[in-house]
Structures are given as structure tokens and as C-alpha cells.
Design a protein around this motif. Structure first.
Motif, PDB file in Angstrom:
ATOM      1  N   GLN A 150       0.813  -1.104  -0.052  1.00 40.61           N
ATOM      2  CA  GLN A 150      -0.100   0.027   0.060  1.00 40.61           C
ATOM      3  C   GLN A 150       0.857   1.211  -0.082  1.00 40.61           C
ATOM      4  O   GLN A 150       0.614   2.304  -0.680  1.00 40.61           O
ATOM      5  N   ILE A 151       1.855   1.318   0.932  1.00 40.57           N
ATOM      6  CA  ILE A 151       2.550   2.667   0.916  1.00 40.57           C
ATOM      7  C   ILE A 151       3.662   2.638  -0.493  1.00 40.57           C
ATOM      8  O   ILE A 151       3.733   3.859  -0.761  1.00 40.57           O
ATOM      9  N   GLY A 152       3.883   1.460  -0.992  1.00 40.66           N
ATOM     10  CA  GLY A 152       4.523   1.770  -2.335  1.00 40.66           C
ATOM     11  C   GLY A 152       3.683   2.201  -3.330  1.00 40.66           C
ATOM     12  O   GLY A 152       4.176   2.969  -4.086  1.00 40.66           O
ATOM     13  N   ASP A 153       2.434   1.725  -3.331  1.00 36.76           N
ATOM     14  CA  ASP A 153       1.754   2.366  -4.350  1.00 36.76           C
ATOM     15  C   ASP A 153       1.482   3.766  -4.168  1.00 36.76           C
ATOM     16  O   ASP A 153       1.300   4.617  -5.241  1.00 36.76           O
ATOM     17  N   GLU A 180       4.442   5.669  -5.391  1.00 43.65           N
ATOM     18  CA  GLU A 180       4.454   5.786  -6.761  1.00 43.65           C
ATOM     19  C   GLU A 180       3.374   6.519  -7.424  1.00 43.65           C
ATOM     20  O   GLU A 180       3.719   7.387  -8.648  1.00 43.65           O
ATOM     21  N   GLN A 181       2.432   6.970  -6.870  1.00 42.26           N
ATOM     22  CA  GLN A 181       1.319   7.856  -7.129  1.00 42.26           C
ATOM     23  C   GLN A 181       1.881   9.298  -7.232  1.00 42.26           C
ATOM     24  O   GLN A 181       1.643  10.269  -7.792  1.00 42.26           O
ATOM     25  N   ARG A 182       2.750   9.599  -6.014  1.00 42.17           N
ATOM     26  CA  ARG A 182       3.463  10.827  -5.598  1.00 42.17           C
ATOM     27  C   ARG A 182       4.352  11.334  -6.603  1.00 42.17           C
ATOM     28  O   ARG A 182       4.618  12.251  -7.138  1.00 42.17           O
ATOM     29  N   ASP A 183       5.210  10.187  -6.749  1.00 41.17           N
ATOM     30  CA  ASP A 183       6.161  10.435  -7.669  1.00 41.17           C
ATOM     31  C   ASP A 183       6.215   9.257  -8.865  1.00 41.17           C
ATOM     32  O   ASP A 183       6.684   8.081  -8.455  1.00 41.17           O
ATOM     33  N   PRO A 184       6.064   9.707  -9.913  1.00 38.60           N
ATOM     34  CA  PRO A 184       6.002   8.628 -10.942  1.00 38.60           C
ATOM     35  C   PRO A 184       7.116   7.768 -11.298  1.00 38.60           C
ATOM     36  O   PRO A 184       7.210   6.867 -11.799  1.00 38.60           O
ATOM     37  N   LYS A 185       8.302   8.596 -10.886  1.00 40.26           N
ATOM     38  CA  LYS A 185       9.726   7.917 -11.312  1.00 40.26           C
ATOM     39  C   LYS A 185      10.154   7.193 -10.238  1.00 40.26           C
ATOM     40  O   LYS A 185      10.858   6.296 -10.405  1.00 40.26           O
ATOM     41  N   PHE A 186       9.395   6.929  -8.964  1.00 40.42           N
ATOM     42  CA  PHE A 186       9.511   6.155  -8.091  1.00 40.42           C
ATOM     43  C   PHE A 186       9.111   4.636  -8.289  1.00 40.42           C
ATOM     44  O   PHE A 186       7.995   4.558  -8.631  1.00 40.42           O
ATOM     45  N   ARG A 187       9.968   3.729  -8.079  1.00 45.70           N
ATOM     46  CA  ARG A 187       9.436   2.376  -8.356  1.00 45.70           C
ATOM     47  C   ARG A 187      10.067   1.412  -7.034  1.00 45.70           C
ATOM     48  O   ARG A 187      11.291   1.562  -6.657  1.00 45.70           O
TER      49      ARG A 187
END
Length: 370
Positions: A341-344, A347-354
């Protein structure tokens, strides 16, 4: 004194002629005795008693008395003459032979000087006569006197003007001196103020340099702090062989590499604390779960659906292996679900984050074997 005339006592006056009496004004290059003192002028009234006295002594008496009276008369006459001479001269009389010789030498020297002066006067007189003859014997007239007086008046007027100009210049000089003193005072005050300003400027420069150094130091510290990740320092995640570690605690075990449950429980407590800290930092709220980090006895509460408490710690005894570890598996599934959940959300806040590793859906939705 040897070779000199005996001293004569006449009344209360004593005659002691000495060479020092010839020069009472001190010894100098010139004779101290004036030329008019080299001889004595006697008046008739002073000489007549001396000439009349022998005639009175020749009357009556014996030859011896006359001879004695004549000798006494001569002594008295000589004493009077010496008194007169000593009175008008600076030299005491009578003189001894040495004093007389010395006096003669000085008088001859003075005579030579007087002769030279006479020759000089005669030469000057001859010059004046020659100049007068060369000028044609012209005499000074009244007109010349008037003209000279006029020239004198003009010269006096010029002198008065010069004196006035001198007084004016003196006043100007005094004024200039006062102004110069004022300028010196102003100059001294200027340099004093200049020194004070330089001191203040130097203090300002020192303070500025100190502020710049402090600013540079604080800036460097800020850059270091910006580059510093507190989560990396607080929760150091690494690996030890096939096991992942957090703060040095291994997370898991293998049949051939057993790990004590106390170490596993501590590692899972640190992992849950990290997950809860990241959620607080991001102001994120987990859906259906509430994390309760409590060190080696941490747990996850399920708030939706089948509510319950899943303990995120296990045990190595028989009871734990039969009953307790099942609950530990459910807690691991809930932990992975919260992590997903926290990973998703990130990723929503920072599209570059994975996330580097994604959890398989079958693991999250199903059970897990550990």
C-alpha cells in the motif's frame, strides 16, 4: 724689595711700589694706563709751598739742625709730590727699577701705536685734501642743504611707510600663524578621526569575515545534513549471506542455517517500526490495518473484515510450531500488504519512483510458508 727706593711713611700713607700696581685694570693686550697718566701736571699753588719751605728752614739753628731740617724738609716734599702723583695717576709712586722698566716698555709700545694712528690720520687728511682739490673746491650751498633735507624727509616718509608695511605684514604673519595652528589642529583631529574610522572598519571587516566563516561552516553543515538520510542511519538495511538484515538482525532462517527466533523477532520489530515511521512521514493511513511496533513483540491489528490481531513474532517451542507460527504467517501477509500500500502511494506521488521488489499477488492474498 731689592734694588728699589725704600718706602716712605708720611702721616698715615704708606708707599709700597710693586710691579702689580702698574696694571690695576688687569693684564691686556694694550697698556691699561692712559697716555695722559705718564706725566704729572702740578699747579703753581701746589709747587710754591715746596719751594718756600727751604727758605723758612734756613733761619737760625746749628748746622746739624739745619742739615736735619733740610733732610726732613726734602722727605716731606718728596712725600707730598708722591701723594700728588699717586692721586692723579693709577700707579703708586715711587716706582722700583723693575716697575719703571716695565712702565717704559709699555709706554714705548703705546708711543708706537700713537705714531701709527698719527700716520693714518695724516694719510686720511691727505686723501680728503686731494678729493677736495679734485672736486674743484666746490662748497656746500644752502640749496644743497635744502635738497639734502628734502631727501632726508622723503627717506623718513619711505621709512614710515616701510614701518607701517612691516607692521601690517607682522599682523598678517600672526594671522597666518594662527590659521596655521588651526589647520594643524584640524589636521590632527582629522588623522585622529581617520584612525578611529580605520579601527572601526577593521573591526567591521573582522566581524564580516567571522560571519562569512560561520555562514560557510553552517552552509557546509546544512549540505551534509541535506545529504544525510536519517532513515539510513537509524534503520540500516543490508544483507548477511542469504539473509536480509536490518540493524544487524537477520530476517529469516534456513534448514541448514538456523537463526534464533529472538533475532528474527527483533528484525521484524525493526522492520515494522520503519514501515510505521515512513507512513507517519508521508501522512499515510493504511487501509484495513493499524501497525503497533513494540520491538520483539510487535503486532498488526486488522481493522476491516475479519478483525483481529496478528502477532509479528514467532517461537521455537512445540506449541509455537503447532499454533503460534500460523498467526506469525498471517502477520507477515499483513506486513507485505501494508508495504504494498505505501509503495503504491509513493509511486502515485512520484511517477519516477518504483519499488525494487514487488510482492506477488498470490502471496499477499493467500497464505505464506516460512
Amino acid at each position: 724689595m731689592e734694588g728699589s727706593t725704600p718706602s716712605l711713611n708720611h702721616g698715615t700713607r704708606s708707599f709700597h711700589p710693586t710691579p702689580s700696581s702698574l696694571n690695576r685694570k688687569g693684564s691686556g693686550s694694550k697698556l691699561s694706563i692712559p697716555i695722559q697718566e705718564s706725566f704729572v701736571m702740578l699747579s703753581k699753588s701746589q709747587v710754591s709751598p715746596l719751594l718756600v719751605a727751604p727758605q723758612r728752614g734756613s733761619k737760625g739753628g746749628t748746622a746739624e739742625e739745619q742739615q736735619r731740617g733740610s733732610l726732613s724738609h726734602r722727605l716731606k716734599t718728596a712725600g707730598k709730590m708722591f701723594d700728588l702723583i699717586s692721586h692723579v695717576s693709577q700707579v703708586d709712586h715711587p716706582l722700583c727699577q723693575d716697575c719703571a722698566d716695565e712702565l717704559i716698555i709699555k709706554l714705548e709700545k703705546r708711543l708706537s701705536e700713537v705714531r701709527k694712528e698719527k700716520e693714518a690720520y695724516e694719510a686720511y687728511l691727505a686723501t680728503l685734501v686731494a678729493d677736495e682739490e679734485a672736486g674743484g673746491g666746490r662748497r656746500v650751498t644752502e640749496a644743497d642743504v635744502v635738497k639734502l633735507k628734502e631727501q632726508e624727509r622723503n627717506a623718513l616718509d619711505v621709512l614710515k611707510d616701510l614701518e607701517k608695511e612691516k607692521a601690517a605684514l607682522k599682523e598678517e604673519l600672526e594671522v597666518a600663524n594662527r590659521e596655521l595652528e588651526e589647520v594643524d589642529t584640524l589636521k590632527l583631529n582629522y588623522w585622529q578621526e581617520m584612525n578611529n574610522l580605520q579601527d572601526e572598519l577593521q573591526k567591521y571587516h573582522n566581524e564580516r569575515d567571522s560571519v562569512n566563516l560561520n555562514y560557510e561552516y553552517v552552509s557546509n553543515q546544512l549540505e551534509k545534513l541535506k545529504k544525510t538520510n536519517v532513515y539510513n542511519d537509524t534503520f540500516r538495511i543490508w544483507h548477511d549471506g542469504p539473509f536480509g538484515t536490518i540493524n544487524g538482525f537477520r530476517m529469516g532462517r534456513l534448514p541448514n542455517q538456523p537463526v534464533d527466533w529472538s533475532e528474527i523477532n527483533a528484525a521484524m520489530g525493526q522492520a515494522l517500526l520503519l514501515l510505521d515511521t515512513m507512513a507517519s512521514k508521508l501522512n499515510f493511513t493504511f487501509t484495513g490495518y493499524r501497525l503497533v511496533p513494540m520491538g520483539s513483540f510487535s503486532r498488526i491489528e486488522k481493522t476491516e473484515g475479519d478483525k483481529g490481531v496478528h502477532e509479528l513474532y514467532g517461537s521455537g517451542d512445540l506449541k509455537g510450531m503447532l499454533f503460534w507460527n500460523r498467526r506469525f504467517d498471517n502477520a507477515l501477509v499483513s506486513f507485505l500488504n501494508c508495504l504494498q500500500q505505501i509503495g503504491d502511494y509513493a509511486e502515485q506521488r512520484d511517477p519516477k519512483f518504483r519499488l525494487p521488489y514487488r510482492s506477488p499477488r498470490w502471496v499477499v492474498s493467500g497464505s505464506i510458508w516460512y
